[in-house]
Design an enzyme around this catalytic site. Structure first.
Site, PDB file in Angstrom:
ATOM      1  N   SER A   1      51.204  34.079  38.434  1.00 26.66           N
ATOM      2  CA  SER A   1      50.327  34.835  39.334  1.00 26.66           C
ATOM      3  C   SER A   1      50.369  34.182  40.703  1.00 26.66           C
ATOM      4  CB  SER A   1      48.894  34.821  38.786  1.00 26.66           C
ATOM      5  OG  SER A   1      47.967  35.273  39.757  1.00 26.66           O
TER       6      SER A   1
ATOM      7  N   TYR B   1      41.091  30.449  35.687  1.00 27.64           N
ATOM      8  CA  TYR B   1      42.347  31.193  35.747  1.00 27.64           C
ATOM      9  C   TYR B   1      43.328  30.540  36.717  1.00 27.64           C
ATOM     10  CZ  TYR B   1      45.520  35.172  36.375  1.00 27.64           C
ATOM     11  OH  TYR B   1      46.630  35.984  36.443  1.00 27.64           O
TER      12      TYR B   1
END
Length: 280
Positions: A139, A152
């Site tokens: 990501s 995250y």
């Protein structure tokens, strides 16, 4: 079997689902899901694209050791493996002070240790075939931090480091590793995971007013997010190339510009932009 063999984890939704169906054009795909009986969306999309015969859906929970061991035994029948796409992931959110330690552990179990364990399990079957590839779905959060998403963000930073080491270690065997780093895309990881795993500050929390502003920003960003098929197409492109020349492949609206800014300007400039956008 004439087709090359690909494994895609987390294939019941999002990037994994779309990538599994796209890859089935050129590969026989072992598509994993924690609950294969609920992977109806994958079955329907595969049927719509006439690739059902090229997809085998099987059970795999990347956080469960016995599940991974069983998966490894089943996969051995398909060796050699030509492609591993580590896509399974989830997202925990919240301000660091508010997030329970257990949420940090669970986040790393899926996004980091799950990837490591699956990779270690499959590697013996990948090494049998020179020219094999490993694609880890990371990501933009693996390259830059963001408030209220620390579990995250930190897990994706860890995945980046693991993948960098993995690529170098496997070069002598002709195996290439790549990281795909999507920005904001319309997938269930944000709508489902964060709604279930967000540590929302209490009304009297010092972070409550900031949480509202950040949530508003994230929701607005989500409305402008891209089509996840773009990411699936990139996975297919890398999987079918003769060589993956680079390690990192950022993708998404404004992502390359953001990374260019980060590389050219000092941290203080980036911090000022975030502060103005999120807290003013």
């Amino acid at each position: 079997m004439n087709k090359k063999i690909a494994i895609v984890t987390g294939a019941s939704s999002g990037f994994g689902l779309l990538a599994a169906v796209k890859l089935a054009r050129s590969f026989f795909v072992i598509a994993t899901s924690r609950q294969p009986e609920k992977a109806e969306q994958l079955r329907e999309l595969a049927a719509a694209h006439n690739v059902s015969d090229s997809i085998h859906i099987t059970a795999l929970d990347v956080t469960d050791e016995q599940s991974i061991v069983s998966f490894g035994k089943a996969v051995s029948a398909y060796a050699p493996i030509d492609l591993l796409v580590n896509n399974a992931g989830t997202a925990y959110g919240g301000f660091i002070e508010d997030v329970p330690m257990e949420h940090f552990r669970q986040q790393f179990e899926t996004n980091v240790f799950g990837v490591i364990h699956v990779t270690k399990t499959v590697l013996p079957y990948i090494r049998k075939h020179g020219g094999a590839k490993i694609i880890n779905v990371s990501s933009i959060s693996g390259l830059t931090g963001f408030p209220a998403l620390s579990p995250y963000v930190s897990s994706k930073h860890a995945l980046e480091g693991f993948s960098e080491s993995l690529r170098i270690e496997l070069l002598p065997f002709g195996i290439e590793t790549a990281l795909i780093e999507p920005g904001s895309y319309k997938t269930s990881i944000w709508s489902t995971s964060l709604s279930n795993f967000m540590s929302v500050p209490a009304d009297d929390s010092a972070y409550h007013q900031y949480y509202k502003k950040i949530l508003s920003y994230v929701q607005k960003n989500g409305e402008e997010s891209g089509d996840p098929q773009e990411v699936a197409d990139l996975i297919y492109q890398l999987a079918t190339k003769q060589h993956i020349k680079n390690l990192r492949y950022p993708i998404g609206k404004g992502i390359k510009l953001t990374l260019l800014f980060r590389s050219l300007f000092p941290w203080s400039a980036w911090e000022s932009i975030l502060k103005k956008k999120l807290f003013s």
